[in-house]
Scaffold this motif. Structure first.
Motif, PDB file in Angstrom:
ATOM      1  N   ILE A   1       0.846  -1.155  -0.122  1.00  0.00           N
ATOM      2  CA  ILE A   1      -0.108  -0.188   0.186  1.00  0.00           C
ATOM      3  C   ILE A   1       0.928   1.175  -0.023  1.00  0.00           C
ATOM      4  N   PRO A   2       0.746   2.155  -1.057  1.00  0.00           N
ATOM      5  CA  PRO A   2       1.474   3.572  -1.164  1.00  0.00           C
ATOM      6  C   PRO A   2       1.231   4.496   0.196  1.00  0.00           C
ATOM      7  N   ASN A   3       2.087   5.204   0.262  1.00  0.00           N
ATOM      8  CA  ASN A   3       1.934   6.167   1.206  1.00  0.00           C
ATOM      9  C   ASN A   3       0.589   7.066   1.165  1.00  0.00           C
ATOM     10  N   ILE A   4       0.300   7.908   2.218  1.00  0.00           N
ATOM     11  CA  ILE A   4      -0.959   8.883   2.123  1.00  0.00           C
ATOM     12  C   ILE A   4      -0.388  10.092   1.675  1.00  0.00           C
ATOM     13  N   PRO A   5      -1.134  10.962   0.502  1.00  0.00           N
ATOM     14  CA  PRO A   5      -0.769  12.287   0.167  1.00  0.00           C
ATOM     15  C   PRO A   5      -1.041  13.367   1.269  1.00  0.00           C
ATOM     16  N   LEU A   6      -0.225  14.027   1.622  1.00  0.00           N
ATOM     17  CA  LEU A   6      -0.647  15.462   2.345  1.00  0.00           C
ATOM     18  C   LEU A   6      -1.821  16.099   1.667  1.00  0.00           C
ATOM     19  N   GLU A   7      -2.441  16.680   2.378  1.00  0.00           N
ATOM     20  CA  GLU A   7      -3.866  17.434   1.954  1.00  0.00           C
ATOM     21  C   GLU A   7      -3.511  18.475   0.735  1.00  0.00           C
ATOM     22  N   ASP A   8      -2.326  19.164   0.772  1.00  0.00           N
ATOM     23  CA  ASP A   8      -1.958  20.057  -0.097  1.00  0.00           C
ATOM     24  C   ASP A   8      -1.374  19.405  -1.471  1.00  0.00           C
ATOM     25  N   VAL A   9      -1.264  18.487  -1.568  1.00  0.00           N
ATOM     26  CA  VAL A   9      -1.023  17.714  -2.804  1.00  0.00           C
ATOM     27  C   VAL A   9      -1.836  17.939  -3.874  1.00  0.00           C
ATOM     28  N   PRO A  10      -1.618  18.186  -5.178  1.00  0.00           N
ATOM     29  CA  PRO A  10      -2.405  18.493  -6.316  1.00  0.00           C
ATOM     30  C   PRO A  10      -2.902  17.055  -6.482  1.00  0.00           C
ATOM     31  N   VAL A  11      -4.413  16.784  -6.655  1.00  0.00           N
ATOM     32  CA  VAL A  11      -4.802  15.889  -7.285  1.00  0.00           C
ATOM     33  C   VAL A  11      -4.912  15.596  -8.799  1.00  0.00           C
ATOM     34  N   GLY A  12      -4.506  14.381  -9.058  1.00  0.00           N
ATOM     35  CA  GLY A  12      -4.364  14.262 -10.468  1.00  0.00           C
ATOM     36  C   GLY A  12      -3.898  12.750 -10.691  1.00  0.00           C
ATOM     37  N   GLU A  13      -4.132  12.386 -12.038  1.00  0.00           N
ATOM     38  CA  GLU A  13      -3.569  11.033 -12.650  1.00  0.00           C
ATOM     39  C   GLU A  13      -2.144  10.726 -12.736  1.00  0.00           C
ATOM     40  N   ASP A  14      -1.329  11.658 -13.382  1.00  0.00           N
ATOM     41  CA  ASP A  14      -0.082  11.730 -13.795  1.00  0.00           C
ATOM     42  C   ASP A  14       0.453  12.841 -13.860  1.00  0.00           C
ATOM     43  N   GLU A  15       1.725  12.987 -14.593  1.00  0.00           N
ATOM     44  CA  GLU A  15       2.623  14.352 -14.664  1.00  0.00           C
ATOM     45  C   GLU A  15       1.883  15.396 -15.419  1.00  0.00           C
ATOM     46  N   ASP A  16       0.932  15.152 -15.944  1.00  0.00           N
ATOM     47  CA  ASP A  16       0.094  16.189 -16.798  1.00  0.00           C
ATOM     48  C   ASP A  16      -0.389  17.013 -15.545  1.00  0.00           C
ATOM     49  N   ASP A  17      -0.979  16.606 -14.468  1.00  0.00           N
ATOM     50  CA  ASP A  17      -1.520  17.162 -13.402  1.00  0.00           C
ATOM     51  C   ASP A  17      -0.650  17.886 -12.494  1.00  0.00           C
ATOM     52  N   ASN A  18       0.591  17.623 -12.547  1.00  0.00           N
ATOM     53  CA  ASN A  18       1.597  18.325 -11.718  1.00  0.00           C
ATOM     54  C   ASN A  18       1.394  20.088 -11.833  1.00  0.00           C
ATOM     55  N   VAL A  19       1.832  20.754 -10.889  1.00  0.00           N
ATOM     56  CA  VAL A  19       1.516  22.270 -10.578  1.00  0.00           C
ATOM     57  C   VAL A  19       2.671  22.773 -10.572  1.00  0.00           C
ATOM     58  N   GLU A  20       2.872  23.837 -11.319  1.00  0.00           N
ATOM     59  CA  GLU A  20       4.192  24.518 -11.062  1.00  0.00           C
ATOM     60  C   GLU A  20       4.017  25.539 -10.029  1.00  0.00           C
ATOM     61  N   ILE A  21       5.161  25.694  -9.292  1.00  0.00           N
ATOM     62  CA  ILE A  21       5.132  26.432  -8.066  1.00  0.00           C
ATOM     63  C   ILE A  21       5.955  27.821  -8.472  1.00  0.00           C
ATOM     64  N   ARG A  22       7.066  27.610  -8.943  1.00  0.00           N
ATOM     65  CA  ARG A  22       7.999  28.706  -9.548  1.00  0.00           C
ATOM     66  C   ARG A  22       8.989  28.559 -10.682  1.00  0.00           C
ATOM     67  N   GLN A  23       9.347  29.453 -11.365  1.00  0.00           N
ATOM     68  CA  GLN A  23      10.469  29.585 -12.238  1.00  0.00           C
ATOM     69  C   GLN A  23      11.716  30.495 -11.762  1.00  0.00           C
ATOM     70  N   VAL A  24      12.820  29.843 -11.955  1.00  0.00           N
ATOM     71  CA  VAL A  24      13.966  30.442 -11.629  1.00  0.00           C
ATOM     72  C   VAL A  24      15.016  30.755 -12.630  1.00  0.00           C
ATOM     73  N   GLY A  25      15.488  31.856 -12.819  1.00  0.00           N
ATOM     74  CA  GLY A  25      16.626  32.234 -13.916  1.00  0.00           C
ATOM     75  C   GLY A  25      16.028  32.390 -15.231  1.00  0.00           C
ATOM     76  N   GLN A  26      16.792  32.589 -16.300  1.00  0.00           N
ATOM     77  CA  GLN A  26      16.478  32.809 -17.566  1.00  0.00           C
ATOM     78  C   GLN A  26      16.912  31.851 -18.598  1.00  0.00           C
ATOM     79  N   LYS A  27      16.184  31.630 -19.522  1.00  0.00           N
ATOM     80  CA  LYS A  27      16.300  30.552 -20.626  1.00  0.00           C
ATOM     81  C   LYS A  27      17.539  31.312 -21.514  1.00  0.00           C
ATOM     82  N   PRO A  28      18.350  30.592 -22.093  1.00  0.00           N
ATOM     83  CA  PRO A  28      19.415  31.222 -22.801  1.00  0.00           C
ATOM     84  C   PRO A  28      18.992  31.797 -24.101  1.00  0.00           C
TER      85      PRO A  28
END
Length: 427
Positions: A105-132
């Protein structure tokens, strides 16, 4: 592993957590097996208690010369001795079935974890730096490395098969420089203790961190029943296996620069060109062992330490909060750092930092003692890449490409490169 008492008291919460992780409900089965196990245990305890009391009654009956009662009691004790092994076997079977179920049985996600099926449901928190900003076409790392004579995939494939690379000259030194730079930073600036751990471990170590029994297909096993580590998280976390630590000694912070070995099962056809997905790769790992109250703050601290590597290298990246369906088996919450690769025109994961709560600690029986408390508590564990060396090399090569095909060495790495400022074609 989850607390069976918590499951008994919160079956709906378990099934809800499993649902958002894309797994089938299991609470009813767990509770059923647990009740059966406890019933069998109670029956066994009653039999043991009766056998002990009957044995005492035999002595008393013999003292009173009540031979008839004594013989009757002796027959009862003999019958108990005959039937108890079957009950003990039943208890072992039920307990093993329950433990096997709990172990998967896998671990229990914390309440603030985004609910989703896969990597398409990941949530961006911040970007750092500049693209070359290039005024010439970007290239992928394998094009750059082969052109400069520092990456040889053909010879690697000839001797080892697919998903291996031979680095030579400045590229071999760049890999070494990146690893040394990372480990020095984490030890000298972030307070981690450097460890040189075994690269081969037994079943119990991989069970403790959650790779076994469910993910054996992702691992390489030797002919002597040892496993090659998929990440230094395994030996570093197991440094506290079976321990009872004084609370005042926490947190413990470990780091190691090791090769890691993964079978890449299920990744056929993915990232077959170049160094992105290898069977053998170098990684700087961070592991923290904390008390229950500090683990979430430690996750932010660990993530910041991993980010510091990318900042010093001048690489653009973003921080992603993984969705419930994309997190690892043992994690309660995970941040991925995704570095920008101009050759692919996309972001790729270069670090993953996770808090596991007491999930791994229960599997390892790793606890800590709080002063004036009778009962020991389970530690909380965290792990994170600080960072993947091969992918950092890819990022440096692609982001620091020059129009003439050479690669500029980031300033932070130059002391580790003997003052070299640029990688040019090897003669």
């Amino acid at each position: 592993m989850l607390d069976i008492k918590w499951i008994r008291e919160n079956p709906e919460a378990l099934d809800k957590a499993l649902e958002i992780r894309g797994a089938l409900p299991l609470a009813a089965k767990v509770v059923e097996l647990d009740e059966k196990r406890r019933s069998v245990l109670q029956k066994l305890q009653d039999m043991q208690s009766r056998r002990n009391s009957a044995s005492k009654e035999i002595g008393a009956a013999m003292g009173r010369k009540d031979l008839e009662l004594a013989e009757k009691l002796k027959a009862e004790v003999a019958d108990l001795k005959t039937t108890m092994p079957a009950v003990e076997d039943e208890e072992r079977i039920v307990s093993a079935e329950l433990n096997d179920l709990l172990a998967g049985i896998p671990n229990i996600p914390l309440e603030d974890v985004p609910v989703g099926e896969d990597e398409d449901d990941n949530v961006e928190i911040r970007q750092v730096g500049q693209k070359p900003g290039f005024n010439f076409p970007a290239k992928e790392h394998f094009e750059i490395g082969e052109a400069l004579g520092g990456m040889d995939f053909e010879r690697a494939s000839h001797m080892s098969g697919a998903r291996f690379t031979v680095l030579t000259g400045a590229f071999a030194r760049l890999e070494r420089a990146l690893g040394q730079f990372m480990i020095d930073m984490h030890v000298q600036e972030h307070g981690y203790l450097e460890v040189s751990p075994p690269l081969l471990v037994r079943d119990n170590a991989l069970f403790g961190t959650g790779q076994l029994p469910k993910f054996s297909e992702d691992l390489f096993k030797t002919s002597e029943d040892r496993w090659m580590i998929p990440t230094a998280e395994v030996p570093l976390t197991n440094l506290v296996s079976g321990e009872i630590l004084p609370a005042e000694k926490l947190p413990l912070r470990y780091t190691a620069l090791t090769y890691c070995f993964r079978s890449e099962a299920g990744s056929a056809g993915r990232d077959t060109r170049g160094m992105l997905r290898q069977h053998q790769f170098l990684k700087c790992e961070m592991v923290s062992v904390t008390d229950a109250e500090s683990s979430l703050d430690e996750l932010e601290r660990m993530t910041s330490a991993a980010e510091d590597v990318l900042k010093r290298l001048g690489l653009h990246y973003r921080v992603m909060a993984l969705s419930s369906g994309d997190m690892g088996f043992s994690a309660r919450k995970t941040y991925d750092l995704e570095v920008w690769l101009p050759g692919q025109n996309t972001y790729r994961e270069i670090s993953s930092c996770s808090v596991c709560g007491d999930f791994q600690a229960r599997r390892m029986n790793a606890r800590y003692r709080v002063k004036d408390e009778k009962q020991n508590r389970f530690v909380h564990t965290l792990n994170g890449s600080g960072v993947a060396v091969g992918r950092a090399l890819i990022a440096v090569v692609e982001n620091y490409l020059n129009e003439d095909g050479s690669v500029t060495i980031p300033e932070a790495l130059r002391p580790y490169m003997g003052g070299m400022t640029k990688i040019e074609p090897q003669g």
